[in-house]
Write a protein that holds these residues in place. Sequence first.
Motif, mmCIF file in Angstrom:
data_model
loop_
_atom_site.group_PDB
_atom_site.id
_atom_site.type_symbol
_atom_site.label_atom_id
_atom_site.label_comp_id
_atom_site.label_asym_id
_atom_site.label_seq_id
_atom_site.Cartn_x
_atom_site.Cartn_y
_atom_site.Cartn_z
ATOM 1 N N ASP A 75 53.544 34.717 53.044
ATOM 2 C CA ASP A 75 52.677 34.589 54.603
ATOM 3 C C ASP A 75 51.762 35.882 54.270
ATOM 4 O O ASP A 75 50.846 35.889 55.244
ATOM 5 C CB ASP A 75 54.015 34.614 54.721
ATOM 6 N N LEU A 76 51.681 36.878 53.639
ATOM 7 C CA LEU A 76 50.656 38.328 53.987
ATOM 8 C C LEU A 76 49.946 38.300 52.974
ATOM 9 O O LEU A 76 50.280 38.733 51.599
ATOM 10 C CB LEU A 76 51.496 39.123 54.467
ATOM 11 N N PRO A 77 48.816 36.998 52.273
ATOM 12 C CA PRO A 77 47.811 37.660 51.498
ATOM 13 C C PRO A 77 47.054 38.719 51.868
ATOM 14 O O PRO A 77 47.246 39.542 52.964
ATOM 15 C CB PRO A 77 46.416 36.836 51.668
ATOM 16 N N PRO A 78 46.621 39.689 50.586
ATOM 17 C CA PRO A 78 46.318 41.320 50.714
ATOM 18 C C PRO A 78 44.172 40.884 51.940
ATOM 19 O O PRO A 78 44.203 40.152 51.672
ATOM 20 C CB PRO A 78 45.761 41.129 49.354
ATOM 21 N N LEU A 79 44.050 42.161 52.264
ATOM 22 C CA LEU A 79 42.819 41.869 53.078
ATOM 23 C C LEU A 79 41.995 41.664 51.578
ATOM 24 O O LEU A 79 41.729 42.117 50.703
ATOM 25 C CB LEU A 79 42.946 43.160 53.312
ATOM 26 N N PRO A 80 40.528 41.376 52.075
ATOM 27 C CA PRO A 80 39.667 40.987 50.970
ATOM 28 C C PRO A 80 38.728 42.401 50.347
ATOM 29 O O PRO A 80 38.727 42.876 51.766
ATOM 30 C CB PRO A 80 38.561 39.934 51.776
ATOM 31 N N SER A 81 38.697 41.805 49.305
ATOM 32 C CA SER A 81 37.770 43.901 49.318
ATOM 33 C C SER A 81 36.589 43.732 49.860
ATOM 34 O O SER A 81 35.885 42.655 49.786
ATOM 35 C CB SER A 81 37.406 43.636 47.388
ATOM 36 N N SER A 82 36.152 44.982 50.145
ATOM 37 C CA SER A 82 34.461 44.636 50.708
ATOM 38 C C SER A 82 33.526 44.890 49.756
ATOM 39 O O SER A 82 32.216 44.159 49.976
ATOM 40 C CB SER A 82 34.388 46.426 51.222
ATOM 41 N N ASN A 83 34.179 44.861 48.413
ATOM 42 C CA ASN A 83 33.054 44.354 47.210
ATOM 43 C C ASN A 83 34.192 43.747 45.938
ATOM 44 O O ASN A 83 35.041 44.136 45.510
ATOM 45 C CB ASN A 83 32.002 45.890 46.553
ATOM 46 N N SER A 84 33.510 42.693 46.037
ATOM 47 C CA SER A 84 34.612 41.849 45.321
ATOM 48 C C SER A 84 34.809 42.788 43.737
ATOM 49 O O SER A 84 35.873 42.701 42.276
ATOM 50 C CB SER A 84 34.018 40.352 44.528
ATOM 51 N N PHE A 85 34.235 43.021 43.581
ATOM 52 C CA PHE A 85 33.646 43.237 41.605
ATOM 53 C C PHE A 85 34.101 44.931 42.176
ATOM 54 O O PHE A 85 32.181 45.379 42.331
ATOM 55 C CB PHE A 85 33.213 42.550 40.491
ATOM 56 N N ASP A 86 34.362 45.592 42.145
ATOM 57 C CA ASP A 86 34.167 47.367 42.294
ATOM 58 C C ASP A 86 33.875 47.672 40.791
ATOM 59 O O ASP A 86 34.710 47.756 39.423
ATOM 60 C CB ASP A 86 34.790 48.508 42.866
ATOM 61 N N GLY A 90 32.323 51.270 34.499
ATOM 62 C CA GLY A 90 32.215 49.964 34.016
ATOM 63 C C GLY A 90 33.296 48.778 33.336
ATOM 64 O O GLY A 90 32.915 48.076 33.329
ATOM 65 N N ILE A 91 33.931 48.860 34.352
ATOM 66 C CA ILE A 91 35.504 47.751 33.829
ATOM 67 C C ILE A 91 35.714 46.903 35.625
ATOM 68 O O ILE A 91 35.451 47.341 36.629
ATOM 69 C CB ILE A 91 36.867 48.601 33.641
ATOM 70 N N GLU A 92 35.426 45.553 35.693
ATOM 71 C CA GLU A 92 35.306 45.054 36.286
ATOM 72 C C GLU A 92 36.568 44.674 37.113
ATOM 73 O O GLU A 92 37.664 44.338 36.216
ATOM 74 C CB GLU A 92 34.666 43.914 36.500
ATOM 75 N N THR A 93 36.729 44.764 38.744
ATOM 76 C CA THR A 93 38.167 45.137 38.861
ATOM 77 C C THR A 93 37.771 43.650 39.724
ATOM 78 O O THR A 93 37.433 43.318 40.568
ATOM 79 C CB THR A 93 38.118 46.287 40.423
ATOM 80 N N PRO A 94 38.854 42.791 39.354
ATOM 81 C CA PRO A 94 38.932 41.738 39.984
ATOM 82 C C PRO A 94 39.459 42.155 41.854
ATOM 83 O O PRO A 94 39.993 42.311 42.180
ATOM 84 C CB PRO A 94 41.099 40.476 39.537
ATOM 85 N N ASP A 95 38.889 40.353 42.316
ATOM 86 C CA ASP A 95 38.817 40.563 43.877
ATOM 87 C C ASP A 95 40.993 40.283 43.749
ATOM 88 O O ASP A 95 41.366 39.317 43.285
ATOM 89 C CB ASP A 95 38.585 38.968 44.479
ATOM 90 N N PRO A 96 41.340 40.784 44.800
ATOM 91 C CA PRO A 96 43.000 41.320 44.677
ATOM 92 C C PRO A 96 43.059 39.257 45.892
ATOM 93 O O PRO A 96 44.198 39.445 45.603
ATOM 94 C CB PRO A 96 42.262 42.250 45.984
ATOM 95 N N VAL A 97 42.030 38.772 46.451
ATOM 96 C CA VAL A 97 42.253 38.024 47.302
ATOM 97 C C VAL A 97 42.560 36.557 45.914
ATOM 98 O O VAL A 97 43.648 35.666 46.157
ATOM 99 C CB VAL A 97 41.511 37.248 48.646
ATOM 100 N N GLU A 98 41.285 36.478 44.825
ATOM 101 C CA GLU A 98 41.575 35.683 44.349
ATOM 102 C C GLU A 98 42.838 35.704 42.776
ATOM 103 O O GLU A 98 43.317 34.806 42.882
ATOM 104 C CB GLU A 98 39.873 35.830 43.078
ATOM 105 N N GLU A 99 43.167 36.912 42.938
ATOM 106 C CA GLU A 99 44.211 37.291 42.485
ATOM 107 C C GLU A 99 45.927 36.919 42.972
ATOM 108 O O GLU A 99 46.629 36.614 41.989
ATOM 109 C CB GLU A 99 44.831 38.952 41.489
ATOM 110 N N TYR A 100 45.576 37.316 44.437
ATOM 111 C CA TYR A 100 46.799 36.601 45.097
ATOM 112 C C TYR A 100 47.066 35.662 44.567
ATOM 113 O O TYR A 100 48.619 34.852 44.939
ATOM 114 C CB TYR A 100 47.001 36.844 46.317
ATOM 115 N N ASN A 101 46.034 33.967 45.084
ATOM 116 C CA ASN A 101 45.942 33.526 44.804
ATOM 117 C C ASN A 101 46.323 32.693 43.664
ATOM 118 O O ASN A 101 46.795 31.289 43.319
ATOM 119 C CB ASN A 101 44.852 32.818 46.081
ATOM 120 N N LYS A 102 46.156 32.883 42.738
ATOM 121 C CA LYS A 102 46.035 32.364 41.737
ATOM 122 C C LYS A 102 47.910 32.629 40.795
ATOM 123 O O LYS A 102 49.050 31.537 41.281
ATOM 124 C CB LYS A 102 45.690 33.959 40.536
#
Length: 306
Positions: A75-86, A90-102
């Motif tokens: 019931d409680l998805p994470p807050l969206p990141s201010s930048n989907s890929f930080d 040099g390593i791209e961090t996945p969007d927490p909302v996208e990972e949560y939805n999966k």
Amino acid sequence: MSNVRLPIAVCAAVAEVLNGSHDSLNALFEAAGAPGPPPDLAHHSKWKTWLQRVGNDPEVNSLEVLGNIIEEFMDLPPLPSSNSFDNILGIETPDPVEEYNKKKERLVNILEEHGFRYFRGGRLIRIGQPEPIDIEPIRGEQDEGSKPSSLEGLLRIIIRGLPRAMQPLIHRRKGSQSLCFTSEYDIQDLLHALLRPWISDIRPEEFCPSYAGSNTRMDFLLPAHNLVIETKRVRDKRHASKVGDELIIDIEHYSKHQSVDHLWCVIYDPELYITNPKGMVNDLEGMRSTPEGNVDVKVIIVGANA
């Protein structure tokens, strides 16, 4: 009690989405009603094994326990990141909302493959059973007096949802002042605000008869239901060891009040200082009798993972 066996795939899928320390997840399982003690195993195996125990215990409502455990995740998805890929080193961090939805989609699919369906509010049923009906708003005094069971359901949803209700107030938009919930008054104000659209007559800080030479004020009196809500916020480990004694004194107070038949004790424990929440609930809940009167006590402990 009729129990439902939880398939190993369901137990494993739930274990995959649980985040937190051993202590915080132990408290989550205990508050959800899982039979103890916790298995002495590594992180992933521990939660899977504990869920299997839930499904094999004839004295446990396994679907209710499982629903309570996964409620926050579902019931409680994470807050969206201010930048989907930080870009970090040099390593791209996945969007927490996208990972949560999966993760959520995977869990929903596994539940339904094994005959279960989740509904908001921690409600889990077997597919084919009647779907749960959401509570109708309680609008007037006449309706309030005729729907005590609906009121109980409403109170449970609002109380268990307090941490979720806090989130948008704590994490506000840039430039807006964030709210803090560090005192019992903060919890009372939020609970009062959530109750007001549903219940017409709420009386905060009603006086109670004296007990042991002292007076007290009720946090909230719902006179149409002869019901009082008392809130506690656990401040530290020392207070956690005393909050039960505080409530025992409160129960003595409320048993003297002619307008109080039901007492709901809401304990907000965000740091999970209470080491045995299930034991505290069992010790305090039930009909309490004193020479001056009786009061039916319910206890709900709400933590950060509630």
